[in-house]
Design a protein around this motif. Structure first.
Motif, mmCIF file in Angstrom:
data_model
loop_
_atom_site.group_PDB
_atom_site.id
_atom_site.type_symbol
_atom_site.label_atom_id
_atom_site.label_comp_id
_atom_site.label_asym_id
_atom_site.label_seq_id
_atom_site.Cartn_x
_atom_site.Cartn_y
_atom_site.Cartn_z
ATOM 1 N N VAL A 40 5.304 -12.599 -12.560
ATOM 2 C CA VAL A 40 5.563 -11.658 -12.347
ATOM 3 C C VAL A 40 5.783 -11.083 -11.026
ATOM 4 O O VAL A 40 4.386 -11.096 -10.340
ATOM 5 C CB VAL A 40 5.281 -10.231 -12.643
ATOM 6 N N PRO A 58 7.941 -4.084 -8.830
ATOM 7 C CA PRO A 58 8.486 -5.499 -9.141
ATOM 8 C C PRO A 58 9.984 -5.999 -7.848
ATOM 9 O O PRO A 58 10.654 -5.212 -7.266
ATOM 10 C CB PRO A 58 8.828 -5.249 -10.054
ATOM 11 N N GLN A 111 11.027 -11.451 -11.378
ATOM 12 C CA GLN A 111 9.962 -11.940 -12.398
ATOM 13 C C GLN A 111 11.176 -12.777 -13.691
ATOM 14 O O GLN A 111 11.943 -12.930 -13.640
ATOM 15 C CB GLN A 111 9.839 -10.417 -13.623
ATOM 16 N N ARG A 148 1.841 -6.964 -15.523
ATOM 17 C CA ARG A 148 2.749 -6.958 -15.686
ATOM 18 C C ARG A 148 3.191 -8.242 -16.527
ATOM 19 O O ARG A 148 4.213 -8.352 -17.038
ATOM 20 C CB ARG A 148 3.574 -7.088 -14.493
ATOM 21 N N ALA A 149 2.184 -9.191 -15.997
ATOM 22 C CA ALA A 149 2.937 -10.465 -16.769
ATOM 23 C C ALA A 149 2.006 -10.698 -17.804
ATOM 24 O O ALA A 149 2.652 -11.571 -18.963
ATOM 25 C CB ALA A 149 1.861 -11.903 -15.965
ATOM 26 N N LEU A 201 5.435 -9.525 -20.321
ATOM 27 C CA LEU A 201 6.023 -9.837 -19.932
ATOM 28 C C LEU A 201 6.304 -10.866 -21.177
ATOM 29 O O LEU A 201 6.919 -11.042 -22.197
ATOM 30 C CB LEU A 201 6.184 -10.085 -19.055
#
Length: 221
Positions: A55, A64, A67, A208-209, A212
Motif C-alpha cells: 500500500v 492512499p 495498492q 493498511r497493508a 489489505l
C-alpha cells in the motif's frame, strides 16, 4: 539484483552473508520521501498459500496513492531469521504491479536488526535499490525500555552492537523496533516512522497493508 533463489536454509544463510555488505546506511542526498509503501503478508494457516500486499501512501496526508495485493505460495520452510525467503518473491511481484514507484519501503519486519544483519527490509531494499526501513513488533536483541512519551527511544543491541532502536510511537504504548533496511540512517528511519504513526502504534503504511492482505485472505480473492 537477485541471485539464484536458495532451495535450502543453508543456501539462504549463505546468500544473506554475501548480500549483507551491500546494505548502504546512508540516505540519498536531500532525501525527503513524498510517498511510502507498507508491505505485509498474510498466511493461510494449514497450507502454503499467502497474500502479499503493498500500500503506497502520500506521506504528508496519509492518503492512499496505490495498492496491490497478490496471491502466492511458499515452499520455503519456516525458519527464524529466514522469513524473507518465504515472503520476498510475492512482495516483489506486488511491487512490480504498482503504478508508482514509492520513495520509501516500510516493512513489517527486521532490517539490520538480524543475526546476519540482513532481514527482510534490508533484502528488499538491496534488491529494489529503494530506501527501506524495518519496523518490527518484537525485538531482535536487547534494550532498556524507552521513556513513556511519544518519540522516546533506547538503543537496540545485539552482541554489543547497536542494530536499531526501541521507539515509542504513542505515549505509554509498547515500543516498536526500528532498524535500517537500506539507503537510510537510523535517525531518518525513526523520524519517518513517527511521521507515519501519527495516531496509532503502527505506521499507517503497515496498518493498511495488513488490512489489505488479511481481507484478501478472508475473501479468498
Amino acid at each position: 539484483m537477485i541471485e539464484q533463489w536458495p532451495a535450502t536454509p543453508d543456501e539462504a544463510v549463505a546468500l544473506q552473508l554475501r548480500m549483507a555488505p551491500l546494505v548502504d546506511p546512508h540516505p540519498p542526498a536531500g532525501f525527503a520521501p513524498r510517498t511510502a509503501a507498507g508491505l505485509d503478508v498474510a498466511y493461510d494457516e494449514g497450507s502454503d498459500r499467502l497474500f502479499a500486499a503493498v500500500v503506497v501512501l502520500d506521506v504528508a496526508s496519509l492518503d492512499p496513492v496505490d495498492q496491490v495485493v497478490v496471491p502466492g505460495v511458499t515452499d520455503f520452510p519456516y525458519v527464524p531469521g529466514l522469513f524473507a525467503f518465504r515472503e520476498l518473491p510475492s512482495l516483489l511481484t506486488a511491487l512490480e504491479r504498482l503504478t508508482v514507484s514509492p520513495d520509501l519501503l516500510v516493512c513489517d519486519g527486521q532490517g539490520v536488526a538480524h543475526p546476519r544483519r540482513f532481514g527482510l527490509a534490508s533484502h528488499l531494499g538491496v534488491v529494489t535499490g529503494l530506501p527501506s526501513i524495518g519496523v518490527a513488533k518484537t525485538p531482535m536483541g536487547h534494550y532498556d525500555p524507552p521513556g513513556p512519551e511519544r518519540g522516546a527511544w533506547s538503543p537496540l543491541l545485539d552482541d554489543g552492537e547497536v542494530v536499531g532502536r526501541a521507539l515509542r510511537t504513542q505515549r505509554e504504548v509498547k515500543p516498536l523496533f526500528v532498524s535500517i533496511g537500506h539507503r537510510v540512517d537510523l535517525d531518518t528511519a525513526c523520524a519517518q516512522v513517527l511521521r507515519l504513526a501519527s495516531r496509532y502504534r503502527q505506521p499507517e503504511t503497515t496498518r493498511r497493508a495488513d488490512r489489505l492482505c488479511r481481507d484478501a485472505l478472508t475473501s479468498g480473492a
